[in-house]
Motif scaffolding. Structure first.
Motif, PDB file in Angstrom:
ATOM      1  N   ALA A  34      14.015  72.881 -33.177  1.00  0.00           N
ATOM      2  CA  ALA A  34      12.479  73.478 -33.225  1.00  0.00           C
ATOM      3  C   ALA A  34      12.500  74.943 -33.654  1.00  0.00           C
ATOM      4  O   ALA A  34      11.580  75.080 -34.710  1.00  0.00           O
ATOM      5  CB  ALA A  34      11.929  73.304 -32.001  1.00  0.00           C
ATOM      6  N   GLN A 101      11.765  58.665 -29.551  1.00  0.00           N
ATOM      7  CA  GLN A 101      11.436  60.283 -29.728  1.00  0.00           C
ATOM      8  C   GLN A 101      11.751  60.339 -31.327  1.00  0.00           C
ATOM      9  O   GLN A 101      10.984  61.585 -31.869  1.00  0.00           O
ATOM     10  CB  GLN A 101      12.541  60.741 -28.761  1.00  0.00           C
ATOM     11  N   VAL A 105       9.088  62.457 -34.569  1.00  0.00           N
ATOM     12  CA  VAL A 105       9.498  63.565 -35.245  1.00  0.00           C
ATOM     13  C   VAL A 105       9.281  63.267 -36.998  1.00  0.00           C
ATOM     14  O   VAL A 105       9.178  64.368 -37.588  1.00  0.00           O
ATOM     15  CB  VAL A 105      10.707  64.029 -35.044  1.00  0.00           C
ATOM     16  N   ALA A 120       6.646  69.160 -37.018  1.00  0.00           N
ATOM     17  CA  ALA A 120       7.965  68.484 -36.517  1.00  0.00           C
ATOM     18  C   ALA A 120       8.556  69.408 -35.333  1.00  0.00           C
ATOM     19  O   ALA A 120       9.079  68.717 -34.518  1.00  0.00           O
ATOM     20  CB  ALA A 120       8.987  68.625 -37.750  1.00  0.00           C
ATOM     21  N   ARG A 123       6.833  68.283 -32.241  1.00  0.00           N
ATOM     22  CA  ARG A 123       7.374  66.971 -31.623  1.00  0.00           C
ATOM     23  C   ARG A 123       9.055  67.077 -31.121  1.00  0.00           C
ATOM     24  O   ARG A 123       9.190  66.274 -30.300  1.00  0.00           O
ATOM     25  CB  ARG A 123       7.309  65.949 -32.930  1.00  0.00           C
ATOM     26  N   VAL A 124       9.646  68.004 -31.624  1.00  0.00           N
ATOM     27  CA  VAL A 124      11.038  68.075 -31.291  1.00  0.00           C
ATOM     28  C   VAL A 124      10.919  68.817 -29.682  1.00  0.00           C
ATOM     29  O   VAL A 124      11.760  68.020 -28.990  1.00  0.00           O
ATOM     30  CB  VAL A 124      11.956  69.001 -32.253  1.00  0.00           C
ATOM     31  N   TRP A 137       2.988  68.245 -27.143  1.00  0.00           N
ATOM     32  CA  TRP A 137       2.758  67.940 -28.428  1.00  0.00           C
ATOM     33  C   TRP A 137       1.390  68.866 -28.912  1.00  0.00           C
ATOM     34  O   TRP A 137       1.462  69.756 -29.703  1.00  0.00           O
ATOM     35  CB  TRP A 137       2.458  66.795 -28.949  1.00  0.00           C
TER      36      TRP A 137
END
Length: 144
Positions: A34, A101, A105, A120, A123-124, A137
């Motif tokens: 991230a 999961q 991403v 992204a 989401r990670v 999120w």
């Protein structure tokens, strides 16, 4: 095997002594990923098309140049820790993520052909604490 000092190794290789210690846990690896994505939050990354529809065999080999997974693979520390390539299957293995999961991403169904790196990254981070889900999120999207 020939013994060499760290200084001798530094002369011929890119040595990262912290690689085996700092990012040993799943959560640490995901947070580093991230952070790598957050280094250029507006960067447009390529999404993977249809990960949820591909057979497991095809999905494992899926990749796209410039994807969020490519950002991770470009990191020399992740490569030193064993990230072998920028395929979906390798990211799933290395980051210990479920298909759901990783789909969240990298899949195009959420954002189209490309996505901002900050999206992204959020989401990670949501995958670090799976119970956080939509709230992690939203926090990631609005706090960056």
């Amino acid at each position: 095997m020939k013994h060499q000092t760290v200084d001798q190794l530094n002369a011929v290789a890119d040595v990262h002594a912290e690689a085996t210690v700092l990012f040993a846990s799943r959560g640490q690896r995901l947070e580093r990923w991230a952070q790598l994505l957050d280094q250029d939050p507006g960067r447009r990354l390529t999404a993977l098309a249809g990960t949820e529809y591909a057979t497991p065999e095809v999905r494992e080999k899926m990749r796209a140049a410039g994807s969020p997974i490519t950002v991770a693979f470009d990191d020399p520390i992740f490569r030193a820790q064993g990230l072998r390539d920028d395929t979906y299957g390798e990211a799933k293995r290395f980051f210990e993520m479920s298909d759901w999961q990783l789909h969240e991403v990298v899949c195009h169904c959420h954002v189209g052909a490309n996505l901002p790196a900050r999206w992204a990254a959020s989401r990670v981070r949501a995958a670090i604490s799976p119970g956080a889900g939509i709230f992690a999120w939203l926090r990631g999207v609005f706090m960056h």
